[in-house]
Write an enzyme that holds these catalytic residues in place. Sequence first.
Site, PDB file in Angstrom:
ATOM      1  N   ASP A  29      23.658  26.988 -30.419  1.00  0.00           N
ATOM      2  CA  ASP A  29      23.343  28.105 -29.525  1.00  0.00           C
ATOM      3  C   ASP A  29      24.305  28.072 -28.346  1.00  0.00           C
ATOM      4  O   ASP A  29      24.314  27.120 -27.570  1.00  0.00           O
ATOM      5  CB  ASP A  29      21.899  27.982 -29.031  1.00  0.00           C
ATOM      6  CG  ASP A  29      21.419  29.187 -28.235  1.00  0.00           C
ATOM      7  OD1 ASP A  29      22.259  29.843 -27.583  1.00  0.00           O
ATOM      8  OD2 ASP A  29      20.211  29.462 -28.257  1.00  0.00           O
ATOM      9  N   HIS A  66      22.242  32.427 -31.115  1.00  0.00           N
ATOM     10  CA  HIS A  66      21.403  32.342 -29.924  1.00  0.00           C
ATOM     11  C   HIS A  66      19.983  32.714 -30.275  1.00  0.00           C
ATOM     12  O   HIS A  66      19.709  33.850 -30.656  1.00  0.00           O
ATOM     13  CB  HIS A  66      21.950  33.292 -28.853  1.00  0.00           C
ATOM     14  CG  HIS A  66      21.144  33.337 -27.600  1.00  0.00           C
ATOM     15  ND1 HIS A  66      20.629  32.209 -27.000  1.00  0.00           N
ATOM     16  CD2 HIS A  66      20.756  34.393 -26.822  1.00  0.00           C
ATOM     17  CE1 HIS A  66      19.968  32.560 -25.907  1.00  0.00           C
ATOM     18  NE2 HIS A  66      20.016  33.862 -25.787  1.00  0.00           N
ATOM     19  N   SER A 117      15.079  32.941 -24.838  1.00  0.00           N
ATOM     20  CA  SER A 117      16.123  32.873 -23.828  1.00  0.00           C
ATOM     21  C   SER A 117      15.519  32.935 -22.424  1.00  0.00           C
ATOM     22  O   SER A 117      14.670  32.126 -22.078  1.00  0.00           O
ATOM     23  CB  SER A 117      17.136  34.000 -24.072  1.00  0.00           C
ATOM     24  OG  SER A 117      18.319  33.827 -23.338  1.00  0.00           O
TER      25      SER A 117
END
Length: 521
Positions: free
Chosen positions: A464, A491, A233
């Site tokens: 995601d 995610h 991320s």
Amino acid sequence: MSTGKSTGMSTGVRMVRRRRATVLLIVALGVLGGCRPAESVTPGIDFQACGPAGDTAVGADRVVGSSDGSRVLCGRLDVPLDPDDPAAGTISLAVARLPARGERAGTVVIDPGGPGTSAVDHLIDAGESVAALPFARTHDLVAVDARGVGASRPSLRCRTDAERDAARAADTGDRSAAGIARIERDREELAARCRDRIGATFLSRVGTAFAVEDLDRVRIALGEDRIGFVGHSYGTRTAIEYARRFPSHAGGVVLDGVVNPDEDPIDTALAQLGGFGRAFEDFAADCVRRTGCPLGTRPDQAVQRYREMLAPLRLAPVAVGSRSLSAGDAETATIAALYREATWGGLRSALAGLSRGDGSDLLTLADDAEGRRPDGGYDSTSDAFLAITCADDARVRDRGRWDDYDDRARRQAPFADDGRGTGHGPLGICEYWTPGARSARPGSPAGSGADLPAPALVVATTGDPATPYAAGLDWARANAAAVVTVRGRHHTAVFGGDPCVDDTVSRYLIDLRVPSPRLTC
């Protein structure tokens, strides 16, 4: 929209932190006054066994954590507060290391994202499962709490627990002229409070541009010529900037859920809102097929049913013991549960509880997302998130863009539209924030993937919500990166237990060979 209570944007990496596997490190940390002179910077890191959870007697070279008998070691490294001003003193970074199981051939840094999430805590929690992978036989795993984050000192904490509770209870969805003025006044006051409590000197010297230089000092202290990197991320932004700034010292780079540092922050936020909007549609479609779904039996009516459930909370929050569930908390809980399909069942049950007048499960989900402990205390992740995001992102001073953003955001995520749009929106909090002393300074322009010793490996998950699949593919095409496509609704995917993903990443980190032409897991 009622989301985006802190920053003026809505859902996504910009708004809701990457879900944490465990409670973050809770450490009593100092403020800028504790900085030491530059000459005290240490040449190496004295790693020792991590201290027990809850132990606040943190020495100069110890970090509090919960090792649970694992092999993770903890230490500290002093780095310059301002690399351009040696007289400014030093700050202390918390570093954790999981030694290779066999003969060591290198080091891989792991960054869980956030920004503001403790990488040290993440490694302590996940280290033993990751240690079973092939690359961990020959490579140390290292985690660094970025300046101001987790157990690094000083801490980016600027709000009291009571102030955090009050912020969560505030109505941030009023788009009347008076409502927008109040929201902007609150944001300006928060920015001033953070500047006064943390100090402008330190507050202006955080963010990814400083973090990558700190990371290179960690590399030097570890005695490594190159370091590999696994960024999840927002951690992918750190990985990308490090590879650009120090291309000769970057080994294999794994980008799990790409956050593109070159993209306009409002465009990024809108794309992420679209991801959460689609995730809600998928959740609703799954829910209505089940008996007792609180959203009814028709997917085309689920958004309206959800809005009707939350609307009364704006006027009369639901009592939960001595506390109450606000509309903002209910939405925060929903967004947090949309991060992965595995938590849809919990959201379905929590919404069913709300339909019966019981907001306890939604409040628990919101507390977890906000970093609130059972004792009422908060971790510093949210404040660190604000400080780092505002340091990284370009200012958007055109009020017309914020008006346009508010209008488009409602279309991107209809479930988060509380119906009070007026065509106008408040300025984001970063417009009031203390300016950063340094913007990101990539060593090479966007798109120059040839500077890396091997192509970066992008891992992109089709469903995601926070880092959309299309964004990962776009970055990979622009930077000649290899791609692993993961089919799923969650995610990030690396080190999540999928052998197809984890074995591919492990082989790449060992020999820098990428799957060809493209792999789907």
